[in-house]
Every structure is written in structure tokens, then in C-alpha cells.
Design a protein around this motif. Structure first.
Motif, short mmCIF file in Angstrom:
data_model
loop_
_atom_site.label_atom_id
_atom_site.label_comp_id
_atom_site.label_asym_id
_atom_site.label_seq_id
_atom_site.Cartn_x
_atom_site.Cartn_y
_atom_site.Cartn_z
N ILE A 79 0.85 -1.20 0.00
CA ILE A 79 0.00 0.00 0.00
C ILE A 79 0.88 1.24 0.00
N LEU A 82 2.54 1.62 -3.49
CA LEU A 82 1.61 2.14 -4.49
C LEU A 82 1.29 3.61 -4.23
N SER A 83 1.13 3.99 -2.97
CA SER A 83 0.83 5.40 -2.66
C SER A 83 2.03 6.29 -2.98
N GLY A 121 -6.48 6.13 -7.22
CA GLY A 121 -6.27 4.82 -6.60
C GLY A 121 -7.26 3.79 -7.11
N ALA A 164 -6.40 2.64 -10.64
CA ALA A 164 -5.15 1.89 -10.78
C ALA A 164 -5.38 0.39 -10.92
N TYR A 165 -6.58 0.00 -11.25
CA TYR A 165 -6.94 -1.42 -11.34
C TYR A 165 -6.07 -2.20 -12.33
N THR A 181 -2.30 -3.09 -10.90
CA THR A 181 -2.03 -3.84 -9.68
C THR A 181 -3.12 -4.89 -9.47
N PHE A 198 -4.35 -5.53 -6.43
CA PHE A 198 -4.97 -5.24 -5.13
C PHE A 198 -6.49 -5.20 -5.28
N ARG A 208 -6.57 -0.33 -2.88
CA ARG A 208 -6.27 0.73 -3.83
C ARG A 208 -6.82 2.07 -3.35
N SER A 217 -4.43 3.34 -0.72
CA SER A 217 -3.24 3.88 -1.36
C SER A 217 -3.52 5.23 -1.99
N GLY A 218 -4.65 5.36 -2.66
CA GLY A 218 -5.01 6.63 -3.27
C GLY A 218 -5.26 7.72 -2.25
#
Length: 91
Positions: free
Chosen positions: A4, A7-8, A45, A48-49, A52, A54, A59, A62-63
Motif C-alpha cells: 500500500i 503504491l501510494s 487509486g 489503478a486497477y 495492480t 490489489f 487501492r 493507497s489513493g
């Protein structure tokens, strides 16, 4: 948890750039900029599918972190000029 944060940290510059774009195109009060940054972070976030595997909740976390970090990152590098709140200039 490391994923997480990773990704962030990848999303934070993207969110920062989009928030700066929104600030330059739309006349916003400064009070709303952190909220706009958070919303943009959540949207990026969720979007971002394809990048990743996740699930949606991770997500969004992370966003959201990227949105909050994007505002802080901008404030860190923003050049502040002027005096402090103290009226006395002596140190």
C-alpha cells in the motif's frame, strides 16, 4: 502494508500534478485544496486497477494516502516568502 505504501508513493506525484492542474484551471479557495487532493487520490487509486492486483479497498487506501501526501509534498517545496507571525523582527 508495504504494498500500500509503495503504491501510494508511486501515485503521489501523479496526484500532485493533477491537483496543481485543477488549481490552475479552477479558482478554488485554499481551504478546499486538501479535500480536492484526497478525492483525486481516491479516484486515481480506484483507477489503478489495471496496474495492480490489489482489491478495491487497498487501492482506495493507497489513493487516499497519495492524496494526503500530494498536498504535503506541494507544501514542502512551495517557496514561502514574508515574515512569520511575530511582529518583532529580532531573533
Amino acid at each position: 502494508m508495504e504494498e500500500i505504501l509503495l503504491l501510494s508513493s508511486v501515485l503521489a506525484p501523479v496526484v500532485l500534478a493533477l491537483v496543481e492542474l485543477v488549481k490552475r484551471t479552477i479558482n478554488l479557495k485554499k481551504n478546499f485544496i486538501p479535500m480536492v487532493s484526497l478525492v483525486i487520490g481516491l479516484l486515481i487509486g480506484a483507477a489503478a486497477y489495471p496496474f495492480t492486483d490489489f482489491d478495491l479497498a487497498m487501492r482506495l487506501w493507497s489513493g487516499g494516502l497519495a492524496g494526503m501526501a500530494g498536498t504535503g509534498l506541494f507544501e514542502l517545496f512551495k517557496k514561502n516568502e514574508g515574515y512569520t507571525k511575530q511582529k518583532d523582527k529580532r531573533i
